[in-house]
Every structure is written in structure tokens, then in C-alpha cells.
Scaffold this motif. Structure first.
Motif, PDB file in Angstrom:
ATOM      1  N   GLU A   9       0.899  -1.225   0.162  1.00 16.68           N
ATOM      2  CA  GLU A   9      -0.477   0.106   0.528  1.00 16.68           C
ATOM      3  C   GLU A   9       1.065   1.702  -0.097  1.00 16.68           C
ATOM      4  N   VAL A  10       2.069   0.972  -0.248  1.00 19.96           N
ATOM      5  CA  VAL A  10       3.308   2.182   0.670  1.00 19.96           C
ATOM      6  C   VAL A  10       3.359   2.912  -1.761  1.00 19.96           C
ATOM      7  N   ASN A  11       3.539   3.772  -2.089  1.00 17.70           N
ATOM      8  CA  ASN A  11       4.342   4.625  -2.531  1.00 17.70           C
ATOM      9  C   ASN A  11       5.388   4.802  -3.150  1.00 17.70           C
ATOM     10  N   GLU A  12       5.424   5.529  -1.065  1.00 14.34           N
ATOM     11  CA  GLU A  12       6.793   6.658  -1.107  1.00 14.34           C
ATOM     12  C   GLU A  12       7.487   5.953  -0.261  1.00 14.34           C
ATOM     13  N   VAL A  33      18.114  -6.782  -1.871  1.00  9.21           N
ATOM     14  CA  VAL A  33      16.911  -7.647  -1.500  1.00  9.21           C
ATOM     15  C   VAL A  33      15.888  -6.456  -2.723  1.00  9.21           C
ATOM     16  N   THR A  34      15.392  -7.011  -3.005  1.00 12.17           N
ATOM     17  CA  THR A  34      13.836  -6.452  -2.903  1.00 12.17           C
ATOM     18  C   THR A  34      12.987  -6.150  -2.173  1.00 12.17           C
ATOM     19  N   ILE A  35      11.483  -4.962  -2.668  1.00 11.74           N
ATOM     20  CA  ILE A  35      10.900  -4.426  -1.471  1.00 11.74           C
ATOM     21  C   ILE A  35       9.687  -4.591  -2.196  1.00 11.74           C
ATOM     22  N   ALA A  36       8.238  -5.088  -1.782  1.00 14.15           N
ATOM     23  CA  ALA A  36       7.465  -4.739  -2.415  1.00 14.15           C
ATOM     24  C   ALA A  36       6.645  -4.262  -2.305  1.00 14.15           C
ATOM     25  N   GLY A  37       6.671  -3.445  -4.202  1.00 17.62           N
ATOM     26  CA  GLY A  37       5.481  -2.294  -3.931  1.00 17.62           C
ATOM     27  C   GLY A  37       6.542  -1.070  -3.876  1.00 17.62           C
ATOM     28  N   ALA A  38       8.184  -1.357  -4.124  1.00 18.74           N
ATOM     29  CA  ALA A  38       9.313   0.275  -4.360  1.00 18.74           C
ATOM     30  C   ALA A  38       9.682  -0.143  -5.504  1.00 18.74           C
ATOM     31  N   PRO A  39       9.696   1.350  -5.910  1.00 23.92           N
ATOM     32  CA  PRO A  39      10.152   1.861  -7.897  1.00 23.92           C
ATOM     33  C   PRO A  39      11.311   1.210  -7.954  1.00 23.92           C
ATOM     34  N   PHE A  40      12.184   0.166  -7.160  1.00 24.91           N
ATOM     35  CA  PHE A  40      13.342   1.133  -7.366  1.00 24.91           C
ATOM     36  C   PHE A  40      13.895  -0.568  -5.645  1.00 24.91           C
ATOM     37  N   PRO A  82      20.677   4.160 -11.720  1.00 28.23           N
ATOM     38  CA  PRO A  82      18.963   3.955 -11.230  1.00 28.23           C
ATOM     39  C   PRO A  82      19.092   4.141  -9.749  1.00 28.23           C
ATOM     40  N   GLY A  83      17.987   4.877  -9.519  1.00 29.82           N
ATOM     41  CA  GLY A  83      18.005   4.440  -7.938  1.00 29.82           C
ATOM     42  C   GLY A  83      18.152   3.839  -7.095  1.00 29.82           C
ATOM     43  N   GLN A  84      18.379   3.498  -5.617  1.00 24.53           N
ATOM     44  CA  GLN A  84      18.256   2.400  -4.632  1.00 24.53           C
ATOM     45  C   GLN A  84      18.522   2.783  -3.679  1.00 24.53           C
TER      46      GLN A  84
END
Length: 388
Positions: A9-12, A33-40, A82-84
Motif C-alpha cells: 500500500e506504500v507508494n513512497e 534485496v527487492t522490496i514489494a511495492g517499491a520502485p527500485f 538507477p535509484g536504490q
């Protein structure tokens, strides 16, 4: 945000947020690591994977591990890269750990942990934060080398902690001492005056021996080691020797126990009537000379009295005229009393004398009947009668 988020549910995501990430790739010095819902994606530097030093990231995490992480930096994407998110597992673990450790410290709890490393001066354990065990707090005895302690699981008590300085000091020795104190109390409570027990000689001293009774030591004073007089405890006892002891007294408050070895042994006067029957001729050594006679040691710890009247057929004023200390003499037993530990002896009964009357009865005459008042005053009473 400062609390863990439902990332679907998080966009930022901002710095300071606590997030969940899944390990996708483990490199030498970093975990991706990958974070669900995160842009990168996010990266966890090797220094932020554990509170302990690790050589490779794979020593701390594996692919597909689910990790709770805190965002320490957000690097926005640009044309160059890219962002991280820069993340830390160590800080999340530490925050949780300090809270638990504080409760354990306040409650005096015992903690179980594996020794992760052996370093100069002590041991290192991982309790969510780095815990250090100084060498002096590892055992309650000297340890020459701690090399084989790595990988061991030990119990600890927290003796010092400062979260601000990331300082956590642990002690295994404190656990051992507490266990010994508890056992000592139990043992003390079960020991009573008059008990006869078995123990192990732990330590010798000039004044006696300390005997371990199974968690608590008692003292056998040198005077209670043997029925015979001894000058050196080491001549009779040795460390590690098993001995039977009798409890003379117990002081639970001072944790002191007085013991006796000689009280468990047959005394030198046991069966004396068989060893020295009336009429027997024995060889002994003059131990002491007193005004009324001489004390002769006929067996170790057994002295009998030769009254002055039984030293010689000739009249003597003091025993010193006929005897000297250390002299070996033959004596005849006139009387024996095992209960009173008294032995009446005669030297003159074995000496030739033409005028001597034949001795046909070995009953003790009054003047040789042990250590009576008459023995002490001797001829003084006779002289007083003559003068009056």
C-alpha cells in the motif's frame, strides 16, 4: 514513517522507514534485496548485515531470506544510474535486541548463546548486538587458551550494558559462581553436627586441610587430623585424597564447617586392656618428667605414668635423678583403665634388688593409681606430717 509498513500500500519509501525485503542476490560485499511495492531495489552493505564482523555477505544471509530492514539512505535515479535504497539489517536487529537485553539485565536472567569468535582478550557472541566476554569473566579458573571455545554454546549474565556506546559485557563466570553458591547453600543445609561424611582433600595449609564435601569446603584443623601429634599436615594427607570426616560444627551464616578425621578413626586407647594387660612388660620412651613421676609413651598416642615411687628401689627426690626425656625404658603394667585413659607403670618392678619384696599382686597401689591429687603433691604431704 517510522513503523513497519504494509509495502503493498506504500507508494513512497523514505529514510528511517522499516521495511521488509527479500534477498535476490548475494555478492561478496553486499546483498541485493527487492522490496514489494517499491520502485527500485535495495542494497545492504556487508557492514550492515550483522553486528559481528563477517568476511563475505553470504556468511550472514542467503538468497530468498526474508529480512526486516531500515532505510538509511534513498538514492534517487538519474541519467547516470538507477535509484536504490541503502538498507541496514544490523540496526533493526540491534533496536530489538537492546530492548530484550535491558529486560534480561534488569531481571538478572541467564542468557544462552554461541561463541562466534575468539579475539584478543576474550570471546565474542551475537545477541542481536555484539557481546564481549572478557577473558577474566569466561571461567572461574585460569584458562590458558580459548581457541576451542569458538562454536561452543555457553550461558551468560549481562554485567554491563550501554546502548549509546553499543557496549555489552557478558560473564559466564557469574553464572558458574551463582550455581556454585546455590549448590553450596543446599549442601550446607544438609550437613549437621555429628554427621560422618566422605570428602576430598582440596588444599593443604600449615594449620590444617580443606576438604570438599561436594560443593562446600570444611576445615580439618591440624589437631584433628590424627590421634598422634603431627607437625606437618602434608606428612599425613595429600591433595585429592579421599577421607572420612566427622562434622564438629556448622556455621551456615559464615559458611564454615569444622571437621575431624581423627574422630572417625579408632583411638590409640582402643583395646588398650588387650594391648597392655596388667603384668605386661613394654618398651617405651620418656616423654615428660614432672615432680611426681614420668610419663612414658608405650604406644603412639598412649602415655602411662610411672609414679616417682615406681622409678627406682633407691630413694630419689625428683625423676630427673634417674631419667631423662627421650630415654628408652622398659616398664611393667601395674594397672590399666581404658575408660579413663589411664595406665600405671613401674620401672623398678623390673630392676633386681636383693631387699625387694616379692610382688605377688598387681593391683594398683593408691600412689600409682593414675593422676590423682596424691600424685601431684607426692612426698610433700609426708614431709608436712613429719614436721607437725
Amino acid at each position: 514513517m517510522s513503523e513497519e509498513m504494509n509495502l503493498n500500500e506504500v507508494n513512497e519509501i523514505r529514510e528511517g522507514d522499516v521495511v521488509k525485503g527479500k534477498v535476490e542476490r548475494v555478492e561478496d560485499k553486499v546483498a541485493i534485496v527487492t522490496i514489494a511495492g517499491a520502485p527500485f531495489d535495495g542494497v545492504v552493505p556487508i557492514s550492515e548485515l550483522s553486528s559481528l564482523h563477517v568476511e563475505k555477505a553470504s556468511d550472514a544471509v542467503s538468497v530468498n531470506d526474508e529480512l526486516e530492514l531500515i532505510v538509511t539512505k534513498v538514492e534517487e535515479p538519474d541519467d547516470a544510474k538507477p535509484g536504490q535504497y541503502v538498507l541496514s539489517k544490523r540496526k533493526v536487529d540491534a533496536k530489538k535486541a537492546w530492548k530484550v537485553l535491558e529486560e534480561q539485565f534488569n531481571n538478572g536472567e541467564i542468557i544462552e548463546a554461541e561463541v562466534k569468535d575468539v579475539v584478543k582478550g576474550g570471546l565474542v557472541v551475537d545477541l542481536g548486538v555484539r557481546g564481549f566476554v572478557p577473558a577474566s569473566l569466561v571461567e572461574d579458573h585460569f584458562v590458558e587458551s580459548f581457541d576451542d571455545y569458538k562454536g561452543k554454546t555457553l550461558t551468560f549474565k549481562i554485567v554491563e550494558m550501554e546502548e549509546e556506546k553499543n557496549r555489552l559485557i557478558l560473564s559466564h563466570r557469574a553464572v558458574l559462581e551463582a550455581q556454585k553458591a546455590e549448590k553450596k547453600g543446599e549442601v550446607l543445609g544438609g550437613i549437621h553436627e555429628g554427621d560422618v561424611l566422605e570428602g576430598t582433600v582440596q588444599r593443604l595449609a600449615s594449620f590444617g586441610a580443606f576438604v570438599d564435601l561436594g560443593g562446600v569446603d570444611g576445615l580439618v584443623h591440624i589437631s584433628q587430623v590424627s590421634h598422634e601429634h603431627i607437625d606437618d599436615v602434608a606428612s599425613v594427607l595429600s591433595e585429592g585424597q579421599r577421607v572420612k570426616v566427622k562434622v564438629l560444627s556448622v556455621d551456615p551464616e559464615q559458611e564454615r564447617i569444622s571437621l575431624s578425621i581423627k574422630e572417625t578413626q579408632e583411638g590409640p586407647w582402643a583395646n588398650i586392656e588387650e594391648k597392655a594387660p596388667v603384668g605386661a612388660v613394654l618398651t617405651g620412651k620418656v616423654k615428660r618428667l614432672v615432680g611426681f613421676g614420668a610419663f612414658i609413651e608405650v604406644f603412639p598416642g598412649v602415655e602411662g605414668l610411672v609414679h616417682i615411687s615406681q622409678i627406682s628401689h633407691n630413694h630419689i627426690s625428683t625423676p630427673h635423678e634417674a631419667l631423662k626425656e627421650g630415654q628408652e625404658v622398659e616398664v611393667k603394667v601395674l594397672g590399666v583403665d581404658q575408660n579413663e585413659k589411664r595406665l600405671s607403670l613401674s620401672i623398678k618392678a623390673l630392676l633386681n634388688n636383693a631387699a625387694e619384696e616379692e610382688v605377688t599382686d598387681y593391683e594398683m597401689p593408691e600412689e600409682t593409681n593414675g593422676f590423682s591429687f596424691g600424685d601431684v603433691i607426692g612426698d610433700q604431704l609426708k614431709n608436712f606430717s613429719k614436721n607437725n
